[in-house]
Design a protein around this motif. Structure first.
Motif: not given
Length: 100
Positions: A3, A6, A10, A34, A37, A43, A48, A51
């Protein structure tokens, strides 16, 4: 993927392209927000990669370009957030880093 990737992804999108772009990426992934995630857990890699693909579509760039930009952001993010010491402990060359 973890994570943390992620969270940093972001941050990359929002910092470099804006919150609206992040919302478009989420929408392309079929997510309204979000929260699901952004936990510090593992994950599936497919999530990923989806994304990354969504970001490429929204930004109209190829995957190599997007990953290159993200890689540069990732290193700056780690350095700015106190991870430099850990990175240096993994070796003095790129090969050492990758092996460790």
């Amino acid at each position: 993927m973890h994570g943390l990737i992620h969270v940093i992804f972001k941050s990359f999108i929002v910092t470099d392209f804006g919150e609206d772009t992040w919302q478009q990426v989420l929408a392309k992934c079929g997510l309204e927000d979000d929260t699901p995630i952004m936990q510090m857990q593992q994950y599936p890699d497919d999530l990923t990669l989806a994304a990354v693909g969504a970001a490429c579509a929204v930004l109209n760039v190829d995957v190599d370009t997007a990953l290159g930009l993200f890689g540069r952001f990732f290193v700056r993010y780690l350095a700015a957030n106190g991870w430099t010491r850990m990175l240096l402990s993994l070796g003095s060359t790129l090969e050492d880093l990758l092996v460790n």
